[in-house]
Design a protein around this motif. Structure first.
Motif, mmCIF file in Angstrom:
data_model
loop_
_atom_site.group_PDB
_atom_site.id
_atom_site.type_symbol
_atom_site.label_atom_id
_atom_site.label_comp_id
_atom_site.label_asym_id
_atom_site.label_seq_id
_atom_site.Cartn_x
_atom_site.Cartn_y
_atom_site.Cartn_z
ATOM 1 N N LEU A 140 67.300 38.344 108.005
ATOM 2 C CA LEU A 140 66.101 37.728 108.598
ATOM 3 C C LEU A 140 65.745 36.377 107.979
ATOM 4 N N GLY A 141 66.017 36.230 106.674
ATOM 5 C CA GLY A 141 65.579 35.029 105.942
ATOM 6 C C GLY A 141 64.782 35.474 104.717
ATOM 7 N N ASP A 142 64.276 34.498 103.954
ATOM 8 C CA ASP A 142 63.544 34.841 102.725
ATOM 9 C C ASP A 142 62.215 35.534 103.041
ATOM 10 N N PRO A 143 62.003 36.710 102.477
ATOM 11 C CA PRO A 143 60.705 37.360 102.696
ATOM 12 C C PRO A 143 59.636 36.707 101.823
ATOM 13 N N LEU A 144 58.724 35.994 102.472
ATOM 14 C CA LEU A 144 57.635 35.356 101.715
ATOM 15 C C LEU A 144 56.372 36.203 101.759
ATOM 16 N N ILE A 145 56.472 37.345 102.449
ATOM 17 C CA ILE A 145 55.395 38.352 102.413
ATOM 18 C C ILE A 145 56.042 39.626 101.893
ATOM 19 N N LEU A 146 55.476 40.155 100.812
ATOM 20 C CA LEU A 146 55.964 41.417 100.257
ATOM 21 C C LEU A 146 54.800 42.405 100.206
ATOM 22 N N VAL A 147 55.000 43.561 100.802
ATOM 23 C CA VAL A 147 53.990 44.623 100.698
ATOM 24 C C VAL A 147 54.611 45.770 99.907
ATOM 25 N N ASN A 148 54.154 45.918 98.677
ATOM 26 C CA ASN A 148 54.616 47.015 97.821
ATOM 27 C C ASN A 148 53.784 48.245 98.151
ATOM 28 N N VAL B 228 58.018 54.917 90.603
ATOM 29 C CA VAL B 228 57.894 54.467 91.997
ATOM 30 C C VAL B 228 56.688 53.530 92.137
ATOM 31 N N ASN B 229 55.534 53.991 91.681
ATOM 32 C CA ASN B 229 54.288 53.287 92.005
ATOM 33 C C ASN B 229 54.109 51.984 91.227
ATOM 34 N N ALA B 230 54.645 51.915 90.030
ATOM 35 C CA ALA B 230 54.444 50.698 89.223
ATOM 36 C C ALA B 230 55.764 49.939 89.023
ATOM 37 N N THR B 231 56.779 50.606 88.477
ATOM 38 C CA THR B 231 58.033 49.890 88.180
ATOM 39 C C THR B 231 58.706 49.399 89.462
ATOM 40 N N GLY B 232 58.666 50.196 90.519
ATOM 41 C CA GLY B 232 59.260 49.777 91.794
ATOM 42 C C GLY B 232 58.618 48.489 92.292
ATOM 43 N N PHE C 262 57.129 46.263 90.476
ATOM 44 C CA PHE C 262 57.566 45.187 89.569
ATOM 45 C C PHE C 262 58.953 44.671 89.968
ATOM 46 N N TYR C 263 59.894 45.595 90.194
ATOM 47 C CA TYR C 263 61.246 45.171 90.573
ATOM 48 C C TYR C 263 61.213 44.326 91.852
ATOM 49 N N CYS C 264 60.459 44.812 92.845
ATOM 50 C CA CYS C 264 60.443 44.113 94.141
ATOM 51 C C CYS C 264 59.790 42.741 94.010
ATOM 52 N N THR C 265 58.681 42.689 93.274
ATOM 53 C CA THR C 265 57.965 41.420 93.124
ATOM 54 C C THR C 265 58.843 40.405 92.390
ATOM 55 N N ARG C 266 59.470 40.870 91.324
ATOM 56 C CA ARG C 266 60.337 39.957 90.563
ATOM 57 C C ARG C 266 61.482 39.431 91.414
ATOM 58 N N ALA C 267 61.982 40.271 92.309
ATOM 59 C CA ALA C 267 63.122 39.852 93.131
ATOM 60 C C ALA C 267 62.734 38.842 94.210
ATOM 61 N N VAL C 268 61.500 38.901 94.718
ATOM 62 C CA VAL C 268 61.142 37.983 95.822
ATOM 63 C C VAL C 268 60.403 36.731 95.342
ATOM 64 N N LEU C 269 59.841 36.782 94.142
ATOM 65 C CA LEU C 269 58.988 35.673 93.704
ATOM 66 C C LEU C 269 59.684 34.307 93.645
ATOM 67 N N ALA D 218 46.844 58.110 88.569
ATOM 68 C CA ALA D 218 45.859 57.074 88.210
ATOM 69 C C ALA D 218 46.473 56.068 87.236
ATOM 70 N N ALA D 219 47.260 56.555 86.289
ATOM 71 C CA ALA D 219 47.899 55.630 85.339
ATOM 72 C C ALA D 219 48.843 54.686 86.081
ATOM 73 N N SER D 220 49.589 55.238 87.045
ATOM 74 C CA SER D 220 50.543 54.391 87.779
ATOM 75 C C SER D 220 49.814 53.359 88.632
ATOM 76 N N LYS D 221 48.694 53.753 89.236
ATOM 77 C CA LYS D 221 47.968 52.813 90.106
ATOM 78 C C LYS D 221 47.161 51.800 89.278
ATOM 79 N N HIS D 222 46.643 52.225 88.101
ATOM 80 C CA HIS D 222 46.034 51.234 87.204
ATOM 81 C C HIS D 222 47.093 50.215 86.774
ATOM 82 N N ALA D 223 48.308 50.690 86.506
ATOM 83 C CA ALA D 223 49.391 49.770 86.131
ATOM 84 C C ALA D 223 49.671 48.795 87.267
ATOM 85 N N LEU D 224 49.659 49.302 88.493
ATOM 86 C CA LEU D 224 49.930 48.441 89.652
ATOM 87 C C LEU D 224 48.836 47.378 89.801
ATOM 88 N N LEU D 225 47.584 47.761 89.541
ATOM 89 C CA LEU D 225 46.501 46.774 89.623
ATOM 90 C C LEU D 225 46.621 45.756 88.486
#
Ligand code: NDP
Length: 259
Positions: free
Chosen positions: A81-89, A113-117, A119-126, A156-163
């Motif tokens: 498709l091209g570079d994803p400039l919108i990422l929804v984790n 899943v909730n936090a490390t995943g 992180f991986y996705c964000t780092r890959a698209v940024l 809760a720990a995983s979602k606090h990490a995500l925030l």
């Protein structure tokens, strides 16, 4: 012209529930959408709906906890498709237990899943977002990113990490045309909540209907939120009108959590 025309979005956990609703909302705003999860058949259904909306879609089987999988997923979106400039984790898992019954596997599984995943996705698209000087990252967190409650320590720990990830990356890229935000829903009417209802029913001997009422009662509106509401808020955060909203965890729960 549609707000997101020409944009390419990647939605993890896009096979069902909130992720599917987000994929369709972004497609209806004009974006081409790749969806990723582990269940190929569900992804294909979402992609069919994206195509039916007149947009390009791509289904990618990927476990977001597996970094090489994530890197391959982003490479495939780029090619298809091209570079994803919108990422929804959005990919996420939930389970509840007393802290003393929370196993290492439950803890690690939710954190991964909730936090490390995310992180991986964000780092890959940024890098592509930084190059384009435009990007939108939306992390589907939870009210459990903002408050604790009994039996959900790992979630809760995983979602606090995500925030925390959301806020830190938002600060890092604020001057670069990129925003990073979280949506924090209360209970949403999806299969994940069906599983919570079944769990409450089996543990307490209540009917599933009564168990569902308990979850509805967490919102002062006395109802579950809908996946479509989460999707609408997510699509708004992708818009130019929302360019000043950055580093936020936007609660969508009818008013129970006010922070
Ligand atoms: P569902 O269980 O319906 O969907 C979860 C999605 O995540 C599925 O597509 C699933 O696909 C995918 N997923 C799970 N694990 C992985 C993985 N390791 N790699 C890739 N994809 C994965 O849940 P919801 O739609 O309800 O939830 C979506 C998000 O919203 C989650 O992050 C959840 O924590 C959050 N949320 C949900 C609320 C609710 O009440 N439902 C409330 C607040 C937040 P597959 O299993 O095929 O991999």
């Amino acid at each position: 012209m549609a707000e997101l025309a020409g944009r390419i979005a990647l939605v993890t956990g896009g096979g069902r529930g909130i992720g599917r609703a987000v994929a369709l909302a972004l497609a209806s705003e004009g974006a081409d959408v790749a969806v990723a999860a582990r269940s190929a058949d569900e992804l294909e259904e979402t992609v069919s709906a994206v195509r039916a909306a007149g947009r390009r879609g791509e289904a990618i089987v990927c476990d977001v906890t597996h970094r090489p999988n994530v890197d391959a997923m982003v490479a495939r979106v780029r090619t298809a498709l091209g570079d994803p400039l919108i990422l929804v984790n959005n990919a996420g898992v939930a389970a509840s237990a007393k802290l003393t019954d929370t196993t290492d596997e439950m803890w690690d599984g939710m954190l991964r899943v909730n936090a490390t995943g995310a992180f991986y996705c964000t780092r890959a698209v940024l890098p592509a977002m930084l190059q384009a000087k435009w990007g939108r990252v939306i992390n589907v967190a939870s009210i459990a990113a903002k408050m604790g409650a009994p039996y959900i320590a790992a979630y809760a720990a995983s979602k606090h990490a995500l925030l925390g990830l959301t806020r830190a990356v938002a600060a890092e890229v604020a001057a670069r045309g990129i925003t990073v935000n979280a949506v924090c829903p209360g209970y949403v009417d999806t299969e994940m909540t069906d599983a919570s209802t079944a769990n409450i029913a089996s543990r307490t001997g209540r009917s599933e209907q009564d168990a569902r009422k308990i979850l509805e009662g967490f919102s002062p509106q006395g109802r579950l939120m809908t996946a479509a509401e989460v999707a609408t808020l997510t699509a708004f955060l992708c818009s130019d009108a929302a360019r000043g909203v950055n580093g936020q965890g936007l609660v969508l729960d009818g008013g129970a959590v006010q922070s």
